[in-house]
Design an enzyme around this catalytic site. Structure first.
Site, PDB file in Angstrom:
ATOM      1  N   GLY A   1      -0.929  19.381 -22.574  1.00 45.74           N
ATOM      2  CA  GLY A   1      -1.545  20.372 -22.267  1.00 45.74           C
ATOM      3  C   GLY A   1      -1.965  20.985 -23.465  1.00 45.74           C
TER       4      GLY A   1
ATOM      5  N   ALA B   1      -0.065  21.795 -26.273  1.00 48.13           N
ATOM      6  CA  ALA B   1       0.244  22.354 -27.157  1.00 48.13           C
ATOM      7  C   ALA B   1       0.015  20.399 -27.308  1.00 48.13           C
ATOM      8  CB  ALA B   1       1.613  22.357 -26.889  1.00 48.13           C
TER       9      ALA B   1
ATOM     10  N   SER C   1      -0.033  22.789 -16.865  1.00 51.74           N
ATOM     11  CA  SER C   1      -0.060  24.490 -16.329  1.00 51.74           C
ATOM     12  C   SER C   1      -0.663  25.144 -17.670  1.00 51.74           C
ATOM     13  CB  SER C   1       1.521  24.254 -17.094  1.00 51.74           C
ATOM     14  OG  SER C   1       2.556  23.485 -16.113  1.00 51.74           O
TER      15      SER C   1
ATOM     16  N   GLU D   1      -2.645  43.281 -20.058  1.00 49.50           N
ATOM     17  CA  GLU D   1      -1.607  43.460 -19.195  1.00 49.50           C
ATOM     18  C   GLU D   1      -0.439  43.609 -19.461  1.00 49.50           C
ATOM     19  OE1 GLU D   1      -3.729  38.141 -18.311  1.00 49.50           O
ATOM     20  OE2 GLU D   1      -1.947  38.648 -19.385  1.00 49.50           O
TER      21      GLU D   1
ATOM     22  N   HIS E   1       5.939  34.916 -11.605  1.00 50.70           N
ATOM     23  CA  HIS E   1       5.467  35.476 -11.654  1.00 50.70           C
ATOM     24  C   HIS E   1       4.976  36.881  -9.971  1.00 50.70           C
ATOM     25  CE1 HIS E   1       1.064  36.886 -11.701  1.00 50.70           C
ATOM     26  NE2 HIS E   1       1.037  36.602 -13.121  1.00 50.70           N
TER      27      HIS E   1
ATOM     28  N   ARG F   1       6.621  41.099 -16.063  1.00 49.58           N
ATOM     29  CA  ARG F   1       6.158  41.310 -14.843  1.00 49.58           C
ATOM     30  C   ARG F   1       8.459  40.975 -14.408  1.00 49.58           C
ATOM     31  NH1 ARG F   1       3.361  35.455 -17.245  1.00 49.58           N
ATOM     32  NH2 ARG F   1       1.657  36.331 -16.824  1.00 49.58           N
TER      33      ARG F   1
ATOM     34  N   HIS G   1       7.318  30.543 -12.586  1.00 51.88           N
ATOM     35  CA  HIS G   1       6.152  30.532 -13.237  1.00 51.88           C
ATOM     36  C   HIS G   1       6.526  29.891 -14.214  1.00 51.88           C
ATOM     37  CE1 HIS G   1       1.998  31.774 -14.127  1.00 51.88           C
ATOM     38  NE2 HIS G   1       2.338  32.255 -15.650  1.00 51.88           N
TER      39      HIS G   1
ATOM     40  N   GLU H   1       6.380  24.582 -23.921  1.00 52.31           N
ATOM     41  CA  GLU H   1       7.230  25.570 -22.886  1.00 52.31           C
ATOM     42  C   GLU H   1       8.796  24.944 -22.664  1.00 52.31           C
ATOM     43  OE1 GLU H   1       7.361  26.808 -17.903  1.00 52.31           O
ATOM     44  OE2 GLU H   1       5.379  26.366 -18.860  1.00 52.31           O
TER      45      GLU H   1
ATOM     46  N   ARG I   1       9.549  35.898 -21.459  1.00 51.23           N
ATOM     47  CA  ARG I   1       8.338  36.558 -21.808  1.00 51.23           C
ATOM     48  C   ARG I   1       7.596  37.497 -21.936  1.00 51.23           C
ATOM     49  NH1 ARG I   1       2.992  33.922 -21.110  1.00 51.23           N
ATOM     50  NH2 ARG I   1       4.281  33.625 -18.481  1.00 51.23           N
TER      51      ARG I   1
ATOM     52  N   SER J   1       2.644  32.741 -24.072  1.00 52.15           N
ATOM     53  CA  SER J   1       3.091  31.382 -23.999  1.00 52.15           C
ATOM     54  C   SER J   1       1.506  29.823 -25.014  1.00 52.15           C
ATOM     55  CB  SER J   1       3.179  30.655 -22.059  1.00 52.15           C
ATOM     56  OG  SER J   1       1.840  31.029 -21.659  1.00 52.15           O
ATOM     57  N   LEU J   2       0.912  30.149 -24.488  1.00 53.48           N
ATOM     58  CA  LEU J   2      -0.247  29.778 -25.199  1.00 53.48           C
ATOM     59  C   LEU J   2      -0.512  29.924 -26.429  1.00 53.48           C
ATOM     60  CD1 LEU J   2      -3.864  30.477 -22.589  1.00 53.48           C
ATOM     61  CD2 LEU J   2      -2.312  28.140 -23.523  1.00 53.48           C
TER      62      LEU J   2
END
Length: 531
Positions: free
Chosen positions: A15, A17, A43, A121, A237, A283, A344, A368, A379, A384-385
Site C-alpha cells: 500500500g 506506506a 486499503s 470532513e 466507518h 466518526r 474500518h 495502519e 482517528r 491515515s494516508l
C-alpha cells in the site's frame, strides 16, 4: 524446495506506506516488496475521501494539531501529531512531483498560482482534505506502484504471505514467507524488515476493508516479542453501502462534508440530537448514533441523502460512488443511499518510535499496523494516508543511516515442514473463521460490556488452542495463516478492551460510561499473555 533470498530491506505490504518507503530508500539498496496482491488489494487503493494537509492560508499546523488532539479524546501523543502534521505540505508536494493528479479549484484562475480543491470532513475545523475526486487512495497507489515498477532496485513480489519473523539474539534477521503459487515457504533474509501490512478489520463480520486486512503484521510482531498498544480502539466507518450485492463498499465521509444528511427510514434527520456538529461530528459519535437508532427502531439501515445538491456537482465530485451505486439501482442525485456502520480502521498496533522502529532491532512498522500515538482513541478522518507517507519517509531516513551488512552473520535456517502433512480437514478453518468474525461483531463491536468481552475472550482462547494444534500438524496455507493471525489479534483486542475501564473515543462500554480523569495507553507485553 524452498528458496533463500537476500535483500538489504524487505517490506511486507504494497500500500502507500510500503511503496513510499521503497521509493524513499537509497537507490543502491536491494529492496523486496512482498504482498498478497498488487496495490489494488490494499486499503490505500480503497481510500476515497483524501488526505489531510495544511495547504490554505486560513489554515495552520496548530489548528490541524488541535483538531487531531480533540478527535483523539485525550490519548494522542502530541509529538507524533506535530511530527505528522508539520510534514503534510511537503508530503503533498512529493506526491504531486511523482505525478499524483490532485483536484484543483475551479473557481479561480489556475494559470498564475495553482490551488488545490480542499474538502471538509468530520472533526476538521477547516477545509484541508486534498483529493483526487473520490478515489484519492487509488490515484496515490497507482502512481507509487508505477514508480516502484520503474525502479531497478525494487522487486515487487505478489502472491506472498508473511508467516513469521526470524529473530536471533534480539535482532530481526529476516522473515519466512509463503509463496502461494509454488506452495512453499521461503526465507527472505534482510538487514531490515519493515511491516507495512495494514490493519485487522477483517476480524469483524462487516468491514469496509479489502480481504487482506487480517492483522498479519500485528500478529507476527507480537509473536516476535513486540509490544502492542490501544487495540481496543477499532474505528467503525459510519457509512458503508447496505446492499446484499455490494461487498464492503464505503461511502466516503466527504459526502457529509459537502452537505449530505443522515436520515431515519421516515426521512427524519437525527444527528443534531446527538452532537452539535451533526453529520460532521467525529466518526465514533456518528457510528454510535447510527447503531443506537438502528437498534432502537429495529431498522436494517439508515440513509444518507445528498440529493438536495446540484446533480452535476455530485457526479463531478463523487464519480466512483455515483457509478457504483447506480449499478445497484441507486441514483444518488435523486435517491437516498442505504448505509450501515462497518469496521474500518485499526487505531492501535505495534508500538514504534518516531522512526518507525519496533522493540526488536532491525524491525520497523509503518502505516495502519503500527501504533505511533497519532490517532489516540479515535482517528480523525484522512489523517491515515498522511501518517503512512510521513512515517515511510522517517523510517527510510533511519534505515539508510544503519549498517545493513550481514556478511559476517550466520544465516537463519530454512523453513522446516518435515513434521507436517497436507490437511484433509479444511472445514475447521472455514468454521472457525466464521465463528471468530461473528463473536467479535456481537461482543466486541461498537457498544461493549464486561460480560460480552469475557464471553469473547473465552471463545478466543478456545479458538486459539484449536488453531495452534491445527497449525502444528498441517502445511500452511493462506487461509490458515490469516485465521491464525486474526485469532491472535482478536485476543489482543479483547484483552485491551477488558483493561480499559472507561468509555473513551472508539471504546464505549455500558459498564464504565464515564471518562477516567487521567487517560493512559493500554499496552500489552509479550510474555504476560502467552498461551
Amino acid at each position: 524446495m524452498s528458496t533463500h533470498y537476500r535483500h538489504d530491506v524487505v517490506i511486507i505490504g504494497r500500500g502507500a506506506a510500503g511503496l513510499a518507503l521503497a521509493l524513499r530508500l537509497p537507490a543502491h539498496y536491494r529492496i523486496a516488496v512482498l504482498s498478497k496482491g498488487d496495490v489494488k488489494q490494499s486499503s490505500t487503493y480503497w481510500a476515497q475521501g483524501g488526505m489531510a494537509a495544511v495547504l490554505h492560508a486560513r489554515d495552520s499546523v496548530d489548528a490541524h494539531v488541535e483538531d487531531t488532539l480533540r478527535a483523539g479524546a485525550g490519548l494522542c501523543h502530541r509529538d507524533a501529531v506535530e511530527l505528522t502534521v508539520s510534514h503534510s505540505r511537503e508530503t503533498v508536494d512529493w506526491l504531486a512531483s511523482l505525478g499524483v493528479d490532485f483536484d484543483l479549484r475551479e473557481d479561480i484562475d489556475q494559470t498564475q498560482s495553482p490551488e488545490y480543491h480542499l474538502a471538509q470532513e468530520g472533526g476538521h475545523s477547516h477545509r484541508r482534505i486534498v483529493h483526487a475526486a473520490d478515489r484519492t487512495g487509488g490515484a496515490i497507489g497507482e502512481v507509487l506502484e508505477q514508480r516502484a515498477r520503474q525502479a531497478d532496485n525494487i522487486d515487487l513480489l505478489p502472491g506472498r504471505i508473511a508467516v513469521d519473523l526470524v529473530v536471533n539474539d534480539g535482532r530481526c534477521k529476516g522473515i519466512y514467507v509463503l509463496d502461494e503459487q509454488k506452495d512453499r515457504v521461503d526465507l527472505f533474509e534482510a538487514g531490515a524488515v519493515v511491516l507495512a501490512s495494514g490493519g485487522a478489520s477483517k476480524v469483524y463480520l462487516y468491514t469496509s476493508n479489502p480481504d487482506g486486512a487480517s492483522g498479519d503484521g500485528i500478529a507476527i510482531a507480537w509473536r516476535a516479542g513486540c509490544r502492542v498498544a490501544n487495540l481496543e480502539f477499532n474505528q467503525f466507518h459510519p457509512t458503508c453501502l447496505y446492499h446484499p450485492e455490494a461487498k464492503s463498499f464505503l461511502i466516503t465521509e466527504a459526502l457529509r462534508g459537502e452537505g449530505a444528511h443522515l436520515l431515519l427510514p421516515n426521512g427524519e434527520r437525527f444527528m443534531p440530537r446527538f452532537d452539535e456538529r451533526a453529520e460532521l461530528a467525529p466518526r465514533d459519535i456518528v457510528a454510535r448514533a447510527i447503531d443506537h437508532e438502528m437498534k432502537r427502531l429495529g431498522a436494517d439501515c439508515v440513509y444518507l441523502d445528498i440529493s438536495h445538491r446540484d446533480p452535476g456537482f455530485v457526479r463531478q465530485h463523487f464519480p466512483t460512488i455515483y457509478e457504483r451505486c447506480l449499478e445497484f439501482g441507486i441514483d444518488i442525485t435523486q435517491d437516498r443511499i442505504p448505509v450501515v456502520p462497518a469496521a474500518h480502521y485499526t487505531c492501535g498496533g505495534i508500538m514504534v518510535d518516531s522512526h518507525g522502529r519496533s522493540d526488536v532491532e532491525g524491525l520497523y512498522a509503518i502505516g495502519e499496523c503500527s501504533f505511533t500515538g497519532l490517532h489516540g482513541a479515535n482517528r480523525m478522518a484522512s489523517n491515515s494516508l498522511l501518517e503512512c507517507l510521513v512515517y515511510a519517509q522517517a523510517a527510510a531516513r533511519h534505515i539508510s543511516e544503519q549498517d545493513l551488512s550481514s556478511s559476517n552473520a550466520k544465516s537463519p535456517p530454512p523453513w522446516d515442514e518435515s513434521q507436517v502433512t497436507n490437511s484433509d480437514e479444511d472445514v475447521v478453518i472455514s468454521h472457525n473463521w466464521h465463528e471468530l468474525r461473528r463473536f467479535m461483531w456481537d461482543y466486541v463491536g461498537i457498544v461493549r460490556t464486561d460480560k460480552r468481552l469475557q464471553r469473547a475472550l473465552r471463545r478466543a482462547d478456545l479458538l486459539q488452542a484449536e488453531i495452534n494444534e491445527y497449525y502444528s500438524n498441517y502445511k500452511v496455507t493462506n487461509d490458515l495463516l490469516e485465521l491464525r493471525n486474526l485469532a491472535m489479534v482478536a485476543e489482543l483486542m479483547i484483552r485491551c478492551a477488558i483493561e480499559r475501564r472507561e468509555s473513551r473515543g472508539l471504546h464505549y462500554t455500558l459498564d464504565y460510561p464515564e471518562l477516567n480523569p487521567d487517560p493512559v495507553d493500554t499496552i500489552l507485553i509479550p510474555g504476560n499473555y502467552w498461551h
